[in-house]
Design a protein around this motif. Sequence first.
Motif, short mmCIF file in Angstrom:
data_model
loop_
_atom_site.label_atom_id
_atom_site.label_comp_id
_atom_site.label_asym_id
_atom_site.label_seq_id
_atom_site.Cartn_x
_atom_site.Cartn_y
_atom_site.Cartn_z
N LEU A 18 -2.71 -32.11 -38.10
CA LEU A 18 -3.36 -30.94 -37.48
C LEU A 18 -2.66 -29.65 -37.89
O LEU A 18 -3.31 -28.64 -38.17
CB LEU A 18 -3.38 -31.10 -35.96
CG LEU A 18 -4.16 -32.31 -35.46
CD1 LEU A 18 -4.03 -32.43 -33.94
CD2 LEU A 18 -5.61 -32.28 -35.89
N GLU A 19 -1.34 -29.67 -37.96
CA GLU A 19 -0.59 -28.48 -38.38
C GLU A 19 -0.88 -28.14 -39.85
O GLU A 19 -1.06 -26.97 -40.19
CB GLU A 19 0.91 -28.68 -38.17
CG GLU A 19 1.76 -27.51 -38.60
CD GLU A 19 1.44 -26.20 -37.89
OE1 GLU A 19 1.72 -25.14 -38.48
OE2 GLU A 19 0.90 -26.22 -36.76
N LEU A 21 -3.58 -28.79 -41.48
CA LEU A 21 -4.94 -28.24 -41.52
C LEU A 21 -4.92 -26.76 -41.14
O LEU A 21 -5.56 -25.93 -41.80
CB LEU A 21 -5.86 -29.02 -40.59
CG LEU A 21 -6.20 -30.44 -41.01
CD1 LEU A 21 -6.95 -31.16 -39.90
CD2 LEU A 21 -6.99 -30.47 -42.31
N ARG A 22 -4.17 -26.42 -40.10
CA ARG A 22 -4.05 -25.01 -39.68
C ARG A 22 -3.46 -24.16 -40.81
O ARG A 22 -3.94 -23.07 -41.10
CB ARG A 22 -3.17 -24.90 -38.43
CG ARG A 22 -3.87 -25.25 -37.17
CD ARG A 22 -2.98 -24.95 -35.95
NE ARG A 22 -3.37 -25.81 -34.87
CZ ARG A 22 -2.83 -26.99 -34.57
NH1 ARG A 22 -1.82 -27.45 -35.28
NH2 ARG A 22 -3.28 -27.72 -33.59
N ASP A 27 -9.93 -25.13 -39.39
CA ASP A 27 -9.95 -25.33 -37.95
C ASP A 27 -9.83 -26.82 -37.68
O ASP A 27 -10.76 -27.57 -37.97
CB ASP A 27 -11.25 -24.79 -37.37
CG ASP A 27 -11.38 -25.00 -35.88
OD1 ASP A 27 -10.44 -25.54 -35.25
OD2 ASP A 27 -12.43 -24.64 -35.33
N PRO A 28 -8.70 -27.28 -37.14
CA PRO A 28 -8.51 -28.71 -36.90
C PRO A 28 -9.60 -29.32 -36.01
O PRO A 28 -9.93 -30.49 -36.16
CB PRO A 28 -7.14 -28.80 -36.22
CG PRO A 28 -6.44 -27.56 -36.60
CD PRO A 28 -7.51 -26.52 -36.77
N ASP A 29 -10.18 -28.52 -35.12
CA ASP A 29 -11.24 -29.03 -34.25
C ASP A 29 -12.53 -29.29 -35.02
O ASP A 29 -13.39 -30.04 -34.56
CB ASP A 29 -11.51 -28.05 -33.11
CG ASP A 29 -10.33 -27.94 -32.15
OD1 ASP A 29 -9.60 -28.95 -31.99
OD2 ASP A 29 -10.14 -26.86 -31.58
N LEU A 33 -11.37 -36.50 -38.36
CA LEU A 33 -10.38 -37.30 -39.06
C LEU A 33 -10.87 -38.70 -39.39
O LEU A 33 -10.31 -39.36 -40.27
CB LEU A 33 -9.09 -37.36 -38.25
CG LEU A 33 -8.41 -36.02 -38.01
CD1 LEU A 33 -7.15 -36.21 -37.17
CD2 LEU A 33 -8.09 -35.32 -39.31
#
Length: 51
Positions: A18-19, A21-22, A27-29, A33
Amino acid sequence: MQYGDVHLGRALRIADVLEFLRRAGLDPDAVQLTDPAQVDWRDGGPERWGT
């Protein structure tokens, strides 16, 4: 973890993914995955992590 041709680092847990991706400006949301069209897992997956 790689985004396109850029190596972002090694993810050891889902929080690392997630980090990364940021950091890549995503946007990780918005990233599913478990969707193979969005994520190519190697030596693991969203539910399984190597040791």
